[in-house]
Design an enzyme around this catalytic site. Structure first.
Site, mmCIF file in Angstrom:
data_model
loop_
_atom_site.group_PDB
_atom_site.id
_atom_site.type_symbol
_atom_site.label_atom_id
_atom_site.label_comp_id
_atom_site.label_asym_id
_atom_site.label_seq_id
_atom_site.Cartn_x
_atom_site.Cartn_y
_atom_site.Cartn_z
ATOM 1 N N ARG A 158 0.831 -1.202 0.000
ATOM 2 C CA ARG A 158 0.000 0.000 0.000
ATOM 3 C C ARG A 158 0.869 1.258 0.000
ATOM 4 N NH1 ARG A 158 -2.551 -2.932 4.305
ATOM 5 N NH2 ARG A 158 -4.413 -4.033 3.546
ATOM 6 N N CYS A 215 -7.597 -19.809 14.133
ATOM 7 C CA CYS A 215 -8.453 -19.762 15.320
ATOM 8 C C CYS A 215 -9.859 -20.276 15.031
ATOM 9 C CB CYS A 215 -8.536 -18.336 15.858
ATOM 10 S SG CYS A 215 -6.949 -17.624 16.324
ATOM 11 N N ASP A 269 3.467 -15.362 15.695
ATOM 12 C CA ASP A 269 3.657 -16.363 16.739
ATOM 13 C C ASP A 269 5.106 -16.772 16.947
ATOM 14 O OD1 ASP A 269 0.933 -16.271 16.858
ATOM 15 O OD2 ASP A 269 0.582 -18.263 16.015
#
Length: 457
Positions: free
Chosen positions: A22, A45, A287
């Protein structure tokens, strides 16, 4: 033209790539991303809810396909695994998992977003057919195939953290008799044992057998080689399917081999801009990193998609020529098992003790709406405050509908460094369908204030 190389095609990695694109067009910045799996930018999730049938289709969990990334001039190379990072040479080696072809790719800037790997202990039988992890969409599809093919309906879940309790619910919805084995005193070790006990009781009422202090020693198989039971030090639990929900650890094999700095939990260490410490042209997020806990002042590893997406946005802004920082976390998480909602933020009692904080606690029983309103249901809130100062240290909530997201009040208070006394005058929304006139979080804060004052006196 500069080249940005991204290792990892999920939340942190592709958020970084998209944000950088962007800010800088393809004539200024070439972006090459590597992903060893079959899917990009998906919600891991959501896998338990897809398996449980709440989400109808696998593709509903995919936020952006590889083709969509490529349309934005991001060269996303799927089924391609990075096998080495050459830091002095500013290049990475990758292997096409289809052809086996290996290639070196140079970089000016590098983003490491390798995620986390599920803990999979080296137990006899752990790789037997019928034993499943639930880390990727492929894992979810494999598990669904097994659930639809087995005749007997006995399932064992190993681990009672977020994934463990969510998968217990999913298996229950498939008509399985579910047993959850865990090593702790109570399920949900992210809570204090007294709050975990509430979860245990609720799971028992739902028909889920929960066995505490269960140390798994082996996976037993039948004549066909398929799983038939899970063995612990105290007995055997019949199983036609086993789901591993033991937790995850940072996937930093590449980073370790490259000599990049790792923390106490094995995660990469970064500065506030998510730049790997000591390396001006390498960033890391998601993570695979450790982050600052704003309450304890220590680094910790928290594997959540919310953090990963924020890390990616911050990395992409900095790589793209802007400026952004990630100050840290307070450890907020929510989950559910059937109609029970579970939430925590900040420190548990053992966390506070570990960093030398003296504290008081306050636990209250309330309801999710005015007691006279139809459908009002119980809720338990536990609050930790620093002894004498009254600084909020943590909140845990167990209840039904409307309970879990109340933890966001405490998350904001923790981030702002508020005391429990300051919390008692928060101007929260009230109407009988949504809350008692004193919101349960504020009731807990009032009780915590009393405990703090008692210590001062």
């Amino acid at each position: 033209m500069e080249r940005l190389v991204v290792i990892g095609g999920d939340a942190a990695g592709m958020s970084a790539a998209s944000q950088a694109r962007r800010l800088r067009g393809p004539d200024e910045l070439e972006i090459v991303a590597f992903e060893r799996g079959h899917f990009s930018s998906y919600s891991a999730c959501g896998i338990p809810y897809w398996v449980g049938g709440d989400v109808a289709a696998r593709d509903s969990l995919i936020a952006r396909t590889p083709a969509e990334h490529r349309e934005r001039a991001i060269d996303l190379r799927m089924r391609t695994e990075v096998t080495e990072i050459d830091v002095p040479g500013r290049r990475v080696r990758s292997r096409d998992l289809g052809t086996g072809t290996e290639t070196w790719t140079g970089y000016d800037k590098l983003v490491i977003a390798t995620g986390a790997r599920p803990v999979r202990p080296a137990l006899p039988g752990i790789d037997a057919p019928g034993v499943h992890g639930v880390q990727t969409l492929d894992d979810g599809q494999d598990l669904l195939t097994t659930l639809d093919s087995v005749e007997d309906r006995r399932a064992v879940v190993v681990g009672a953290g977020y994934i463990g309790v969510e998968m217990a619910e999913a298996l229950l919805k498939h008509g399985f008799e579910v047993t959850v084995l865990h090593r702790g005193e109570q399920p949900m070790s992210t809570l204090d044992p007294d709050m975990g006990r509430l979860v245990h009781r609720s799971m028992d009422r739902m028909g889920i057998t929960t066995v505490a202090g269960a140390e798994v020693t082996k996976i037993l198989t039948g004549d066909s080689g398929r799983v038939r039971a899970v063995a612990t030090e105290d007995g055997e639990y019949p199983a036609d399917v086993v789901v591993l929900g033991i937790g995850v650890e940072p996937e930093t094999t590449l980073a370790r081999a490259a000599g990049l700095p790792l923390g106490e939990y094995g995660g990469l260490l970064t500065d506030l801009a998510m730049r790997v410490r000591g390396h001006d042209n390498i960033w890391a997020g998601g993570d695979c990193v450790e982050v600052l806990d704003l309450v304890s002042g220590r680094e910790r590893h928290i594997a959540l998609g919310t953090h990963a997406n924020k890390h990616g946005q911050i990395i992409g802004s900095n790589v793209g020529g802007g400026y952004a920082v990630f100050p840290g976390v307070v450890g907020t998480a929510v989950s559910k098992v059937c109609d029970l909602e579970i939430a925590r933020t900040g420190l548990r009692e053992k966390d506070a003790r570990a960093v030398g904080l003296q504290y008081v606690t306050a636990t209250i029983e309330s309801t999710n709406s005015a007691g006279y309103y139809p459908g009002a249901a119980p809720m338990t809130v536990k609050m930790l405050a620093e002894r004498r100062t009254g600084r909020l240290l943590g909140v845990q909530i167990v209840g039904t509908e409307g309970a879990a997201k109340r933890v966001d009040i405490a998350a904001v208070a923790l981030t702002a460094g508020m005391t429990v006394e300051q919390m008692t005058v928060l101007d929260l929304g009230y109407a009988p369908p949504f809350s008692p006139v004193w919101d349960p979080v504020l009731v807990a804060a009032r009780k915590a204030v009393t405990a703090v004052r008692r210590e001062v006196l």
